[in-house]
Design an enzyme around this catalytic site. Structure first.
Site, PDB file in Angstrom:
ATOM      1  N   ASN A   1     -10.327  -3.101  -7.006  1.00  0.00           N
ATOM      2  CA  ASN A   1      -9.523  -2.067  -7.680  1.00  0.00           C
ATOM      3  C   ASN A   1     -10.045  -1.694  -9.066  1.00  0.00           C
ATOM      4  O   ASN A   1      -9.643  -0.668  -9.628  1.00  0.00           O
ATOM      5  CB  ASN A   1      -8.058  -2.495  -7.799  1.00  0.00           C
ATOM      6  CG  ASN A   1      -7.293  -2.394  -6.500  1.00  0.00           C
ATOM      7  OD1 ASN A   1      -6.273  -3.039  -6.316  1.00  0.00           O
ATOM      8  ND2 ASN A   1      -7.778  -1.581  -5.566  1.00  0.00           N
TER       9      ASN A   1
ATOM     10  N   ASP B   1       0.833  -1.207   0.000  1.00  0.00           N
ATOM     11  CA  ASP B   1       0.000   0.000   0.000  1.00  0.00           C
ATOM     12  C   ASP B   1       0.867   1.258   0.000  1.00  0.00           C
ATOM     13  O   ASP B   1       1.937   1.277   0.615  1.00  0.00           O
ATOM     14  CB  ASP B   1      -0.900  -0.019   1.241  1.00  0.00           C
ATOM     15  CG  ASP B   1      -2.045   0.963   1.150  1.00  0.00           C
ATOM     16  OD1 ASP B   1      -2.318   1.468   0.045  1.00  0.00           O
ATOM     17  OD2 ASP B   1      -2.670   1.234   2.191  1.00  0.00           O
TER      18      ASP B   1
END
Length: 240
Positions: A66, A18
């Site tokens: 996503n 991340d």
């Protein structure tokens, strides 16, 4: 760097990579610039994992959620995935690393699916490290697909309902016979699981790093393993 205990190396490490976007924004760049630099961090993490004797490394590259990102970013990520497969697979093979793509690959283009198949086929017999790239993956999806697979086997008379237990279900997950996750690392300071390997992390140690993924290097990885080695894993049991 602090030396590791070679007798207490986690077999399976999973990483939620991340912070690529924030890393790029801090430098006044487009988000894809962060993703490209994130690939460099992947190389370093894979090299370190192989060096210290980790058997399985699973990296969360692209979640099933996503797809909701801006189309331009998704297209750029798909192009980067294709490029990474072209550039990295021969290096992985040379270093005796097996590559698995975990997730619903049918969501990708035919050309990307073909590259994935070729990469997995080339490296399937390698033994130094198994590198799982979770792409179009979600932990809930994984459990659902495993459940459907078992239900189909019951329907076809290949499996009795009474034969279904935790071990059988685990074998139906995309990680199959791989060991459960020992250590889950998330970078960027966020402290969430984000629908990643929900079954497989049942007894994993969690380690949250404030470092954004493109800056996550061998030193940071080493610190995570040191933290893991300092913990006492009870697997639901009482303190001794």
């Amino acid at each position: 760097m602090v030396e590791l205990d070679p007798n207490n190396i986690p077999q399976h490490v999973a990483i939620i990579m991340d912070g690529n976007g924030r890393w790029a924004q801090q430098k006044g760049k487009m988000r894809i610039f962060g993703h490209k630099n994130g690939v460099k961090a992947v190389r370093e993490a894979v090299s370190y994992a192989r060096k210290v004797g980790i058997k399985v490394l699973t990296l969360y590259a692209f979640s099933s959620e996503n797809w909701n990102r801006p189309k331009k970013e998704v297209n750029a990520l798909m192009a980067l995935f294709m490029q990474a497969l072209d550039l990295e697979v021969k290096k992985l093979h040379k270093n005796n690393i097996k590559l698995n793509i975990l997730g619903d690959v049918t969501g990708f283009s035919a050309s990307l699916q073909n590259k994935i198949h070729q990469a997995e086929k080339l490296t399937e017999n390698n033994t130094a490290l198994t590198l799982n790239i979770a792409a179009n993956y979600g932990g809930c999806w994984d459990i659902v697909q495993a459940t459907k697979s078992l239900a189909q086997q019951v329907k076809e008379g290949k499996l009795a309902v009474d034969e279904i237990n935790a071990q059988v279900l685990q074998q139906a997950l995309v990680t199959k016979e791989q060991p459960q996750v020992d250590l889950l690392i998330r970078t960027s300071g966020e402290q969430r699981i984000s629908n990643f390997l929900l079954w497989q992390i049942a007894y994993a140690e969690l380690y949250f790093s404030d470092v954004l993924w493109p800056d996550f290097n061998e030193k940071e990885f080493n610190e995570a393993i040191i933290a893991y080695q300092q913990r006492h894993r009870r697997f639901g049991g009482a303190e001794e």
